[in-house]
Design a protein around this motif. Structure first.
Motif, short mmCIF file in Angstrom:
data_model
loop_
_atom_site.label_atom_id
_atom_site.label_comp_id
_atom_site.label_asym_id
_atom_site.label_seq_id
_atom_site.Cartn_x
_atom_site.Cartn_y
_atom_site.Cartn_z
N SER A 98 16.57 -46.40 11.10
CA SER A 98 16.74 -46.40 12.56
C SER A 98 15.37 -46.50 13.20
CB SER A 98 17.46 -45.12 13.01
OG SER A 98 16.60 -44.01 12.79
N PRO A 99 15.30 -46.99 14.42
CA PRO A 99 14.00 -47.06 15.11
C PRO A 99 13.36 -45.68 15.20
CG PRO A 99 15.69 -48.25 16.35
CD PRO A 99 16.39 -47.57 15.22
N GLU A 100 14.20 -44.64 15.41
CA GLU A 100 13.63 -43.29 15.50
C GLU A 100 12.92 -42.91 14.20
OE1 GLU A 100 16.93 -43.89 16.17
OE2 GLU A 100 16.70 -43.94 18.35
N LEU A 101 13.57 -43.20 13.10
CA LEU A 101 12.97 -42.85 11.81
C LEU A 101 11.68 -43.65 11.58
CD1 LEU A 101 16.04 -42.43 9.45
CD2 LEU A 101 14.35 -40.69 10.01
N ASP A 102 11.71 -44.95 11.90
CA ASP A 102 10.50 -45.76 11.76
C ASP A 102 9.34 -45.13 12.53
OD1 ASP A 102 11.75 -47.54 10.15
OD2 ASP A 102 11.87 -49.18 11.60
N LYS A 103 9.66 -44.70 13.75
CA LYS A 103 8.64 -44.12 14.62
C LYS A 103 8.13 -42.81 14.00
CE LYS A 103 8.54 -42.48 19.33
NZ LYS A 103 9.26 -41.25 19.13
N TYR B 258 7.91 -34.02 9.99
CA TYR B 258 8.87 -34.19 8.90
C TYR B 258 10.10 -33.30 9.07
CZ TYR B 258 5.67 -37.40 6.84
OH TYR B 258 4.89 -38.51 6.64
N ASP B 259 9.96 -32.21 9.87
CA ASP B 259 11.16 -31.45 10.24
C ASP B 259 12.09 -32.35 11.07
OD1 ASP B 259 10.45 -29.23 8.90
OD2 ASP B 259 9.77 -28.08 10.64
N GLN B 260 11.47 -33.14 11.97
CA GLN B 260 12.29 -34.05 12.77
C GLN B 260 12.92 -35.13 11.90
OE1 GLN B 260 10.69 -35.58 16.54
NE2 GLN B 260 9.05 -34.08 16.33
N VAL B 261 12.15 -35.62 10.93
CA VAL B 261 12.70 -36.62 10.00
C VAL B 261 13.94 -36.05 9.33
CG1 VAL B 261 12.32 -37.81 7.81
CG2 VAL B 261 10.54 -37.85 9.57
N ALA B 262 13.79 -34.82 8.82
CA ALA B 262 14.92 -34.20 8.12
C ALA B 262 16.12 -34.05 9.05
CB ALA B 262 14.50 -32.84 7.57
N PRO C 77 16.78 -32.31 2.93
CA PRO C 77 16.15 -33.52 2.39
C PRO C 77 14.80 -33.27 1.72
CG PRO C 77 17.01 -33.96 4.58
CD PRO C 77 17.18 -32.49 4.36
N ILE C 78 13.92 -32.50 2.36
CA ILE C 78 12.56 -32.39 1.81
C ILE C 78 12.43 -31.14 0.97
CG2 ILE C 78 10.11 -32.29 2.39
CD1 ILE C 78 10.83 -33.85 4.94
N THR C 79 12.03 -31.32 -0.29
CA THR C 79 11.97 -30.21 -1.23
C THR C 79 10.55 -29.74 -1.50
OG1 THR C 79 12.03 -31.88 -2.97
CG2 THR C 79 14.10 -30.80 -2.45
N SER C 80 9.55 -30.52 -1.06
CA SER C 80 8.16 -30.15 -1.29
C SER C 80 7.85 -28.84 -0.57
CB SER C 80 7.26 -31.27 -0.76
OG SER C 80 5.94 -30.83 -0.73
N PRO C 81 7.24 -27.86 -1.28
CA PRO C 81 7.06 -26.53 -0.69
C PRO C 81 6.40 -26.56 0.69
CG PRO C 81 6.31 -26.58 -2.98
CD PRO C 81 6.72 -27.97 -2.65
N ALA C 82 5.40 -27.40 0.87
CA ALA C 82 4.65 -27.40 2.14
C ALA C 82 5.46 -27.97 3.30
CB ALA C 82 3.35 -28.18 1.97
N TYR C 83 6.48 -28.74 3.01
CA TYR C 83 7.23 -29.41 4.09
C TYR C 83 8.71 -29.10 4.02
CZ TYR C 83 2.97 -32.24 4.33
OH TYR C 83 1.67 -32.66 4.44
N LYS C 84 9.08 -28.09 3.32
CA LYS C 84 10.48 -27.85 2.95
C LYS C 84 11.43 -27.82 4.16
CE LYS C 84 12.82 -25.32 -0.56
NZ LYS C 84 12.60 -24.64 -1.80
N SER C 85 12.54 -28.54 4.04
CA SER C 85 13.54 -28.53 5.10
C SER C 85 14.41 -27.29 4.98
CB SER C 85 14.45 -29.75 5.00
OG SER C 85 13.75 -30.90 4.70
N ASP C 86 14.89 -26.81 6.11
CA ASP C 86 15.77 -25.65 6.11
C ASP C 86 17.21 -26.13 5.94
OD1 ASP C 86 17.29 -23.47 6.56
OD2 ASP C 86 16.39 -22.92 8.49
N PHE D 78 8.20 -41.74 10.87
CA PHE D 78 7.41 -41.93 9.64
C PHE D 78 6.01 -42.43 9.98
CE2 PHE D 78 11.44 -41.73 7.25
CZ PHE D 78 11.04 -40.90 6.22
N ALA D 79 5.89 -43.30 10.99
CA ALA D 79 4.57 -43.78 11.41
C ALA D 79 3.75 -42.62 11.95
CB ALA D 79 4.72 -44.87 12.47
N GLU D 80 4.38 -41.75 12.73
CA GLU D 80 3.67 -40.58 13.26
C GLU D 80 3.18 -39.69 12.13
OE1 GLU D 80 5.90 -38.29 16.14
OE2 GLU D 80 6.32 -40.11 17.30
N GLY D 81 4.04 -39.51 11.16
CA GLY D 81 3.70 -38.65 10.04
C GLY D 81 2.47 -39.16 9.29
N LYS D 82 2.39 -40.46 9.18
CA LYS D 82 1.23 -41.04 8.48
C LYS D 82 -0.04 -40.90 9.32
CE LYS D 82 2.23 -44.60 5.20
NZ LYS D 82 2.24 -46.04 4.91
N ALA D 83 0.13 -40.95 10.66
CA ALA D 83 -1.04 -40.93 11.52
C ALA D 83 -1.56 -39.51 11.74
CB ALA D 83 -0.70 -41.57 12.86
#
Lengths: 276, 322, 513
Positions: free
Chosen positions: C441-446, C464-468, C319-328, C448-453
């Motif tokens: 999903s509630p998990e994703l909402d949680k 964001y690895d967990q998001v992916a 899912p994530i293509t940005s070099p700094a956060y790239k998903s495996d 994404f909020a963590e990621g912002k904080a």
């Protein structure tokens, strides 16, 4: 038919070409092709032409020969239906318009002008969005574009013919207008219509190709010659056969249709015959 | 007599207006039948992110909140005041855009038609002079090539061959109108009109051949020949003169078609003509641009028809006699 | 989703590439820049001119590229997509993360000579947040409660909660800072920004010229002017490069790029953030069942899609293509195709006899869409999943996509350097594209909020690895691959740095011999 073959070598050549292509199309309708034209075999991608794959394979490992054969059938069907529709409607329109003149002429001329002035692309886009999308829609869209051409092409000669002595004579003998139109006028514009049909058929094949590309033609994965050319257009470096095969067949089809049209005209036209 | 003339002129004008109104209605309806509007055209899939209030603000901005009937008549009404609409994309009025693009396409169409006639008519006559001869075959070959080689293929081939092999690519420079730089303008017109002209030469060639064959069989030609009219004079004065009707029809037809239908060639050679203006308008869903431009094309079309009909009267003795 | 590939251009391009390539490989192209374009003008070949010059509403690729050179933003990206100062010299986040203080750069002026200050920032951000403005990036400021301008060189943003994604979001030209005196109408006609260039001459549908801004606050551009020349057909741009009329162009189609190579023209390949994906709508029909979605996930060999549809030009991605956060991409259920597992999942869903999924596909929007769709269809058919293709003209596709009127969609979506910016809007239950994403999903909402904080880079990467993982394990969508862009430059062009987000911001460091 035999007359055509005897009198016109060009027409004979056209017939031969078209018969060969028709056999190809028939093979696909009867399910006698060597491969399923839409089955993908990725391991055998981009195989060059060989005994196993006459025209090679494309980027999905599909057999190009089978696809071309099926494509001829689809493309020809669309072109023939479209042109048949345009010929009948357009010729009648042109006859009525040129012969009756007056209000009929004005009305038909008006509709023709409206259709003519309309960008074909816009027409095709709108039709395709309004109608359910399948090969018949494509045929109708192409037909609508060609109707005004048939009207225009027939109207001019009809205008002249109507002033010719034997037509006037026919009028004076009290034949009905329809009788005169069908018996005296129509035969005299046959050659013009036949040329136009041959021209239009080949244009229709090419138009179907452009529409396929815009996402308005034959829906994939079903092959049509046009969609095959457009899919292969960027592959010519990697696998030239994917482009050459459908390209050559389109040209053959167009050439065959035109030769046949010429042959028919030379054979059918009574005055031409007398001239020989 | 005078009242007859007047009524004919009146009818003609009324017919023309009717046609134009028909085009106006048709284009208006067809445009709106295509999915999407200026908002989705501008924002693409980002349009999905708009809040309802944003959506409303944009609809008001583009005038899409008006009822269709209001949209139609306000556009039509504006036309009469010379207001053809505004292109937000180009930041120019449609009238200004058209005044720039129409002459370009017109120039291209004229060059192409002249070229097509120069190729098509002589070859057609030559082919008809002896059917099934070598000449005929040569004519056939030319016309078959013209018919079966798609314009885009010929265009890109010419462009890339000239650009890569000879470094000749006037169309790679910014487009110049004839008034800006006549020499560059003419250079830029060479390849596009060659491509279009070649394509159009085919139907003209075939029409010429067929018409000449037909006329030659007519009694008056035989009579003239029997009377001992010299062959060249016979061919030009009697045969060609009488074969002109279908040729003129075909030429008028093709010219009209070029006004709106040269899009592909305009694209490949970067010629900023009116076809591209319509295409961009459709893609951008700038309704006013498409509507007004199509109407201008329609008007040009009607004028070409008028000219064709007038030509019939001049060239065809039979129509003239009536 | 990047836009701007014109359908009719396609007609023109058809078949032709071949010929272009043949002739270009035959060699004798003349040296570049031979036609008097030298001096200080760089000619960039583009297929279309901008559809708008108003930065807050620009989404078209060509428009963004032009506007980026005319306008300034508070923050910017460097060539590796790290956030660096722009009009804001520096910024500081308070302890609780609810307040960000920006120190503004001094001595910056607009093209019209007027000075830039905090009032412009406040008025711009206030207008951007106002729904009536209809700014496309309004959602990027959703965490902003209030904007204050305590003095001319300071701006304070009061946030509803911590927002680590904010600095990166502010780098978008869709959040460009405009002078408080200007209106949208005025700027449409005459752009007035703080960027490295100002608007020169514009001929609609033909060209748009930018002139060096001598008062630019950063390194001054090396060229005196840039002309974006409109050449609608990509292979005609190649011809124009070969004849020396155009010095720089960016292509998306590898085969076009290939034809440009040679004769002094160099082509560089840059991986893209944009990703090719089979979007699933988990709100629709059989796709509501996660097992059906996982069956699809397992039935697809992504490498095969890449190889057949894009001739292998790209890489399989998560899912994530940005070099700094790239998903495996290897960390997903069925990283390699597994038809047995797919059958198991279908059985679990009670659909052993097969399912039908209707997919929308756009034609003409980008080169590979229909090919991808055809291969996906063929692959899924072997797992008794019938992918019913509906190929649409691009306007119709956008309409259906926007209305979320599809089971599945073959799409090329825009990736962003900041994963919250990429996916927060799709996969949080309040995201403005959640309707289209079809999954939350509630998990994703949680998460994404963590990621912002979270402020620490490593901690954010972990989130964001967990998001992916969450997205892949639930087969929210089927991520396929990312392609490249190809930058072609003529001999003598130096200093241009292509970026993974496709930006042309480094035209300002480009010189032409």
């Amino acid at each position: 038919m035999t007359a055509l073959l005897r009198r016109s070598p060009a027409g004979a050549a056209g017939v031969v070409i078209l018969v060969v292509l028709a056999v190809l199309a028939a093979l696909s309708y009867l399910g006698l092709l060597p491969y399923d034209p839409i089955a993908q075999q990725p391991p055998s991608r981009f195989l060059a032409p060989s005994g196993a794959h006459l025209f090679g394979t494309d980027q999905f490992g599909r057999d190009v020969f089978s696809r071309v054969a099926a494509g001829v059938g689809n493309s020809a069907l669309i072109a023939v239906v479209a042109v048949a529709f345009a010929t009948v409607v357009g010729t009648l329109g042109g006859l009525v318009s040129g012969f009756y003149r007056g209000i009929a002429d004005g009305a038909i001329g008006g509709v023709t002008n409206v259709l003519f002035a309309f960008p074909p692309l816009l027409l095709a886009l709108s039709l395709a969005s309004v109608l359910e999308r399948d090969w018949f829609t494509v045929a109708v869209a192409i037909a609508v574009v060609y109707v005004p051409i048939f009207i225009r092409v027939t109207r001019g000669p009809v205008l002249s013919l109507r002033e010719i002595e034997y037509v006037r004579a026919a009028v004076s003998t009290g034949q009905s207008r329809w009788q005169i139109m069908l018996r005296h006028v129509l035969p005299n514009i046959t050659s013009i219509i036949v040329i136009q049909v041959a021209l239009s058929l080949s244009w229709a094949v090419l138009t179907e190709a452009s529409l396929s590309f815009l996402g308005l033609g034959t829906p994939p994965p079903a092959p049509s010659l046009g969609s095959m050319i457009f899919e292969a257009r960027s592959l010519v470096f990697v696998a030239p056969w994917t482009l050459i095969a459908p390209g050559a067949v389109v040209v053959l089809l167009v050439v065959g249709l035109n030769l046949l049209g010429d042959g028919l005209r030379d054979t059918l036209d009574p005055r031409n015959r007398g001239n020989r | 007599m005078r009242s007859f003339v007047r009524s004919r002129v009146v009818r003609r004008v009324a017919g023309t207006l009717g046609t134009l109104f028909g085009v106006a209605v048709f284009v208006f309806v067809m445009l709106r039948a295509i999915p999407g509007n200026q908002i989705t055209a501008n924002l693409g899939t980002e349009a999905a992110a708009l809040t309802p209030a944003q959506q409303l603000a944009l609809e008001r901005y583009y005038g899409l909140d008006q009822p269709l009937v209001t949209q139609f008549f306000s556009w039509l009404g504006n036309l009469f005041t010379g207001n053809f609409g505004w292109s937000a994309r180009a930041q120019q009025s449609v009238l200004d855009l058209t005044l720039r693009s129409l002459p370009v396409t017109f120039e291209l169409a004229v060059f192409s038609i002249v070229l097509a006639l120069l190729i098509g008519v002589p070859l057609g006559m030559l082919a008809a002079s002896r059917t099934n001869s070598a000449r005929d075959a040569a004519g056939q070959a030319v016309s078959l090539a013209g018919l079966s080689i798609p314009a885009f293929l010929l265009a890109t081939t010419l462009l890339s061959v000239f650009a890569a092999s000879f470094g000749f690519n006037p169309n790679g420079q910014g487009f110049a109108t004839f008034l800006d730089d006549p020499l560059l303008n003419l250079q830029q017109m060479v390849l596009p009109s060659l491509v279009l002209g070649f394509g159009i030469a085919a139907p003209i060639l075939r029409t010429t051949r067929a018409a000449v064959l037909e006329v030659r069989a007519d009694d008056f030609v035989r009579t003239a020949r029997a009377k001992g009219v010299p062959e060249r004079r016979l061919q030009v004065r009697h045969v060609l003169g009488n074969a002109l009707v279908p040729i003129v029809t075909m030429t008028g037809l093709q010219f009209g078609y070029l006004l709106g239908g040269a899009v592909v060639v305009e694209q490949i050679f970067s010629v900023p003509g009116i076809g591209r203006q319509v295409l961009l308008g459709i893609q951008q869903k700038e309704y006013a641009v498409v509507q007004s431009t199509v109407l201008v094309i329609a008007l040009a079309f009607v004028l070409v028809n008028l000219l064709t009909d007038t030509l019939y009267r001049i060239i065809d003795p039979r129509v003239r006699a009536s | 989703m990047p836009r701007g590939v014109l359908p009719a251009v396609g007609i023109a391009a058809a078949l032709s590439l071949a010929l272009t390539s043949c002739s270009s490989s035959s060699g004798s192209a003349p040296g570049a820049a031979a036609s008097g374009q030298g001096g200080g003008t760089l000619v960039v070949g583009v297929t279309s001119d901008p559809d708008t010059l108003f930065p807050w509403k620009a989404t078209q690729f060509q428009a963004v590229n032009v506007l980026q050179n005319l306008y300034g933003t508070l923050t910017e990206f460097d060539k590796d997509l790290n956030v660096v100062p722009g009009l804001a010299e520096s910024w500081e986040t308070s302890e609780d993360g609810k307040k960000v203080t920006f120190k503004l750069r001094q001595g910056v002026t607009y093209a019209d000579g007027s000075a830039f200050d905090s009032a412009d920032v406040k008025s711009s951000l206030d207008k951007l947040m106002d729904e009536k403005t209809a700014a496309v990036a309004r959602a990027s400021l959703s965490s902003v409660k209030e904007v204050q301008a305590p003095d001319p060189n300071t701006v304070v943003l009061e946030l509803t909660g911590p927002d680590a994604a904010l600095p990166a979001n502010l780098a978008s030209v869709n959040l460009a800072i405009l002078s408080s005196d200007d209106t949208e109408e005025e700027l449409n006609a005459k752009p007035n920004g703080t960027g490295p260039f100002t608007l020169g001459n514009r001929v609609a549908n033909q060209s748009i010229s930018l002139v060096r801004n001598d008062k630019y606050w950063h390194d001054k551009p090396k060229v005196a002017s840039i002309e974006f020349r409109v050449i609608p057909d990509e292979s005609s741009i190649v011809s124009a490069m070969q004849s020396g009329n155009v010095q720089l162009a960016v292509f998306n189609d590898p085969l076009v790029a290939q034809t440009a190579q040679g004769g002094g023209v160099e082509v560089a390949k840059t991986p893209q953030l944009n990703y090719h994906v089979l979007q699933l709508n988990a709100q629709h029909g059989d796709l509501k069942d996660v097992n059906v979605r996982l069956a699809i996930q397992c039935a697809i060999d992504r490498k095969q899609v890449l190889d057949t549809a894009a001739l292998g030009e790209g890489e399989v991605v998560g899912p994530i293509t940005s070099p700094a956060y790239k998903s495996d991409p290897a960390k997903r259920p069925c990283p390699t195709r597994d038809l047995a597992k797919a059958a198991d999942y279908l059985a679990k869903a009670g659909k052993s006899s097969g399912v039908t999924v209707k997919a929308i596909v756009s034609q003409g929007e980008y080169a590979t869409s229909v090919n991808e769709a055809q291969n996906l269809k063929a692959q899924l058919a072997e797992a008794k999943i019938n992918l019913d293709l509906e190929v649409l003209e691009s306007g119709a596709f956008v309409d259906r996509w926007v209305a979320a009127d599809f089971d599945a969609a073959v799409a090329l979506n825009g990736g962003r350097p900041e994963p919250d910016g990429s996916y927060g809007r799709y996969f949080t239950s309040t995201g403005n594209l959640n309707k289209v994403a079809g999954y939350s999903s509630p998990e994703l909402d949680k998460l994404f909020a963590e990621g912002k904080a979270a402020t620490d880079q490593a901690a954010r990467k972990a989130v964001y690895d967990q998001v992916a993982a969450e997205l892949e394990n639930n087969a929210a969508w089927i991520w396929l691959f990312s392609g490249y862009t190809y930058t072609a430059t003529a001999a003598g062009v130096q200093g241009f740095v292509p970026m993974a987000n496709g930006s042309l911001q480094f035209l300002r460091t480009t010189s032409v011999a």
